[in-house]
Write a protein that holds these residues in place. Structure first.
Motif, PDB file in Angstrom:
ATOM      1  N   ARG A 115       0.842  -1.197   0.000  1.00 35.15           N
ATOM      2  CA  ARG A 115       0.000   0.000   0.000  1.00 35.15           C
ATOM      3  C   ARG A 115       0.875   1.243   0.000  1.00 35.15           C
ATOM      4  NH1 ARG A 115       0.788   2.139   4.912  1.00 35.15           N
ATOM      5  NH2 ARG A 115       0.911   0.803   6.756  1.00 35.15           N
ATOM      6  N   LEU A 116       0.223   2.385  -0.247  1.00 36.24           N
ATOM      7  CA  LEU A 116       0.925   3.649  -0.098  1.00 36.24           C
ATOM      8  C   LEU A 116       1.341   3.823   1.356  1.00 36.24           C
ATOM      9  CD1 LEU A 116      -1.283   6.116  -2.200  1.00 36.24           C
ATOM     10  CD2 LEU A 116       1.090   5.469  -2.669  1.00 36.24           C
ATOM     11  N   ALA A 117       2.480   4.426   1.564  1.00 40.89           N
ATOM     12  CA  ALA A 117       2.963   4.685   2.918  1.00 40.89           C
ATOM     13  C   ALA A 117       2.239   5.891   3.498  1.00 40.89           C
ATOM     14  CB  ALA A 117       4.467   4.934   2.898  1.00 40.89           C
ATOM     15  N   TYR A 118       2.052   5.851   4.799  1.00 44.36           N
ATOM     16  CA  TYR A 118       1.465   6.964   5.559  1.00 44.36           C
ATOM     17  C   TYR A 118       2.562   7.597   6.406  1.00 44.36           C
ATOM     18  CZ  TYR A 118      -2.692   4.060   4.660  1.00 44.36           C
ATOM     19  OH  TYR A 118      -3.670   3.291   4.075  1.00 44.36           O
ATOM     20  N   ALA A 119       2.302   8.789   6.902  1.00 37.70           N
ATOM     21  CA  ALA A 119       3.266   9.472   7.764  1.00 37.70           C
ATOM     22  C   ALA A 119       3.642   8.597   8.953  1.00 37.70           C
ATOM     23  CB  ALA A 119       2.709  10.816   8.227  1.00 37.70           C
ATOM     24  N   ARG A 120       2.696   7.825   9.462  1.00 36.84           N
ATOM     25  CA  ARG A 120       2.980   6.973  10.623  1.00 36.84           C
ATOM     26  C   ARG A 120       3.967   5.840  10.282  1.00 36.84           C
ATOM     27  NH1 ARG A 120      -2.714   4.876   9.706  1.00 36.84           N
ATOM     28  NH2 ARG A 120      -2.390   2.794   8.856  1.00 36.84           N
ATOM     29  N   ASP A 121       4.253   5.627   8.998  1.00 32.59           N
ATOM     30  CA  ASP A 121       5.190   4.585   8.585  1.00 32.59           C
ATOM     31  C   ASP A 121       6.649   5.034   8.648  1.00 32.59           C
ATOM     32  OD1 ASP A 121       3.280   2.532   7.957  1.00 32.59           O
ATOM     33  OD2 ASP A 121       2.799   3.634   6.111  1.00 32.59           O
TER      34      ASP A 121
END
Length: 164
Positions: free
Chosen positions: A4-10
């Motif tokens: 999936r696309l990465a999120y800031a929390r990643d």
């Protein structure tokens, strides 16, 4: 596994992956430039992650460790794999191929060329990481020598031609 696309929390997951490969790439975890590059790729929706579970974590639950991460650049007709790392515990399970497959579908249009800079043939990471063989199995071919990596080791450009 889910890509999936990465999120800031990643970001912390990317740093954990980076810690596993600093012996090949040089210091990254404490490098503000690396952190900024990851954050910029995430903000531009050009960062992908592979995770064990397809469902997002519930509020307050710890995120599962990332299986892998990829930073991509696209400026058609030339595309770049900026960084691809698979967790030590997940190597050999198809994580890198899944990340690359998603990136190719998501970002690449032909005709074009995808480039990646990986270890030179004499770099210890060339064999230990399996990077050169990995890209060759995906259809990339070795091209010219690139400048040394941040740790001083040799690097080489690999290219993949994408038809229309």
């Amino acid at each position: 596994m889910n890509v999936r696309l990465a999120y800031a929390r990643d970001l912390s997951g990317f740093l954990a992956l980076a810690a596993q490969v600093e012996h090949w790439f040089g210091p990254m975890v404490d490098d503000p430039g690396f952190r900024a590059a990851v954050a910029a790729h995430i903000g531009d929706a050009k960062a992908l992650v592979a995770v064990e579970e397809p469902a997002p974590a519930e509020d307050g639950a710890a995120e599962p460790p990332l299986l892998g991460g990829l930073l991509f650049g696209s400026d058609a007709p030339l595309f770049h794999v900026h960084w691809l790392v698979v967790s030590e515990r997940a190597r050999g399970r198809g994580v890198g191929a899944a990340l690359m497959g998603d990136a190719m579908k998501r970002y690449v249009t032909g005709p074009g060329t995808v480039e990646v800079i990986t270890f030179g043939a004499d770099h210890p990471g060339a064999v230990d990481s399996g990077a050169r063989v990995f890209y060759e199995r995906l259809g990339f071919t070795p091209a010219e020598t690139a400048g040394p990596g941040p740790e001083g080791g040799s690097r080489q450009v690999y290219r993949l031609t994408v038809p229309s």
